[in-house]
Design a protein around this motif. Sequence first.
Motif, PDB file in Angstrom:
ATOM      1  N   GLU A   1       0.861  -1.179   0.000  1.00 33.88           N
ATOM      2  CA  GLU A   1       0.000   0.000   0.000  1.00 33.88           C
ATOM      3  C   GLU A   1       0.898   1.230   0.000  1.00 33.88           C
ATOM      4  OE1 GLU A   1      -3.161   2.152   3.001  1.00 33.88           O
ATOM      5  OE2 GLU A   1      -2.997  -0.027   3.029  1.00 33.88           O
ATOM      6  N   TRP A   2       0.669   2.129  -0.947  1.00 36.32           N
ATOM      7  CA  TRP A   2       1.464   3.346  -1.076  1.00 36.32           C
ATOM      8  C   TRP A   2       0.561   4.548  -0.868  1.00 36.32           C
ATOM      9  CZ3 TRP A   2       6.651   2.995  -1.687  1.00 36.32           C
ATOM     10  CH2 TRP A   2       7.150   1.755  -2.061  1.00 36.32           C
ATOM     11  N   GLN A   3       1.041   5.532  -0.110  1.00 35.26           N
ATOM     12  CA  GLN A   3       0.289   6.764   0.119  1.00 35.26           C
ATOM     13  C   GLN A   3       1.151   7.954  -0.280  1.00 35.26           C
ATOM     14  OE1 GLN A   3      -0.850   6.726   4.230  1.00 35.26           O
ATOM     15  NE2 GLN A   3      -2.528   5.296   3.875  1.00 35.26           N
ATOM     16  N   ARG A   4       0.554   8.836  -1.049  1.00 33.86           N
ATOM     17  CA  ARG A   4       1.238  10.055  -1.479  1.00 33.86           C
ATOM     18  C   ARG A   4       0.504  11.245  -0.865  1.00 33.86           C
ATOM     19  NH1 ARG A   4       1.588  10.369  -7.598  1.00 33.86           N
ATOM     20  NH2 ARG A   4      -0.629  10.104  -7.298  1.00 33.86           N
ATOM     21  N   ASP A   5       1.244  12.138  -0.240  1.00 27.86           N
ATOM     22  CA  ASP A   5       0.682  13.332   0.397  1.00 27.86           C
ATOM     23  C   ASP A   5      -0.376  12.993   1.450  1.00 27.86           C
ATOM     24  OD1 ASP A   5       2.294  14.942  -1.251  1.00 27.86           O
ATOM     25  OD2 ASP A   5       0.772  14.963  -2.824  1.00 27.86           O
ATOM     26  N   ALA A   6      -0.093  11.985   2.260  1.00 34.16           N
ATOM     27  CA  ALA A   6      -1.021  11.581   3.324  1.00 34.16           C
ATOM     28  C   ALA A   6      -1.098  12.682   4.377  1.00 34.16           C
ATOM     29  CB  ALA A   6      -0.563  10.270   3.953  1.00 34.16           C
TER      30      ALA A   6
ATOM     31  N   SER B   1      13.025   5.904  -2.723  1.00 32.82           N
ATOM     32  CA  SER B   1      13.391   5.552  -4.101  1.00 32.82           C
ATOM     33  C   SER B   1      12.162   5.359  -4.991  1.00 32.82           C
ATOM     34  CB  SER B   1      14.256   4.292  -4.113  1.00 32.82           C
ATOM     35  OG  SER B   1      13.487   3.170  -3.703  1.00 32.82           O
ATOM     36  N   ALA B   2      10.973   5.361  -4.427  1.00 26.40           N
ATOM     37  CA  ALA B   2       9.743   5.190  -5.220  1.00 26.40           C
ATOM     38  C   ALA B   2       9.397   6.492  -5.948  1.00 26.40           C
ATOM     39  CB  ALA B   2       8.602   4.771  -4.316  1.00 26.40           C
ATOM     40  N   ASP B   3       8.821   6.380  -7.133  1.00 26.17           N
ATOM     41  CA  ASP B   3       8.480   7.591  -7.884  1.00 26.17           C
ATOM     42  C   ASP B   3       7.042   8.056  -7.646  1.00 26.17           C
ATOM     43  OD1 ASP B   3       6.993   5.759  -9.301  1.00 26.17           O
ATOM     44  OD2 ASP B   3       8.136   5.984 -11.149  1.00 26.17           O
ATOM     45  N   PHE B   4       6.212   7.232  -7.038  1.00 22.50           N
ATOM     46  CA  PHE B   4       4.815   7.583  -6.717  1.00 22.50           C
ATOM     47  C   PHE B   4       4.064   8.068  -7.954  1.00 22.50           C
ATOM     48  CE2 PHE B   4       6.756   7.598  -2.558  1.00 22.50           C
ATOM     49  CZ  PHE B   4       5.770   7.067  -1.738  1.00 22.50           C
ATOM     50  N   ALA B   5       4.440   7.578  -9.126  1.00 18.08           N
ATOM     51  CA  ALA B   5       3.778   7.960 -10.379  1.00 18.08           C
ATOM     52  C   ALA B   5       2.725   6.918 -10.737  1.00 18.08           C
ATOM     53  CB  ALA B   5       4.804   8.108 -11.492  1.00 18.08           C
ATOM     54  N   PHE B   6       1.682   6.871  -9.933  1.00 20.07           N
ATOM     55  CA  PHE B   6       0.613   5.915 -10.202  1.00 20.07           C
ATOM     56  C   PHE B   6      -0.724   6.580 -10.045  1.00 20.07           C
ATOM     57  CE2 PHE B   6       2.649   5.201  -6.078  1.00 20.07           C
ATOM     58  CZ  PHE B   6       1.660   5.593  -5.211  1.00 20.07           C
TER      59      PHE B   6
END
Length: 57
Positions: free
Chosen positions: A5-10, A52-57
């Motif tokens: 599970e990835w969260q961006r700008d949580a 290292s993740a790009d969070f481009a999803f």
Amino acid sequence: MNYHEWQRDAKDSDQPNNGRVTTMVVRDRGYSRGPEILQVHETWLPADVVQSADFAF
């Protein structure tokens, strides 16, 4: 079952970009009743993996 599970700008997290591995134990109760979640365990991914993740999803 196991998933990432990835969260961006949580908004409610110390780290706004974060990730974790979640493992669930699920029992199949049949089509009419659906699955039953027996256990959930979450583990934060290490900071270097998240950075290292790009969070481009």
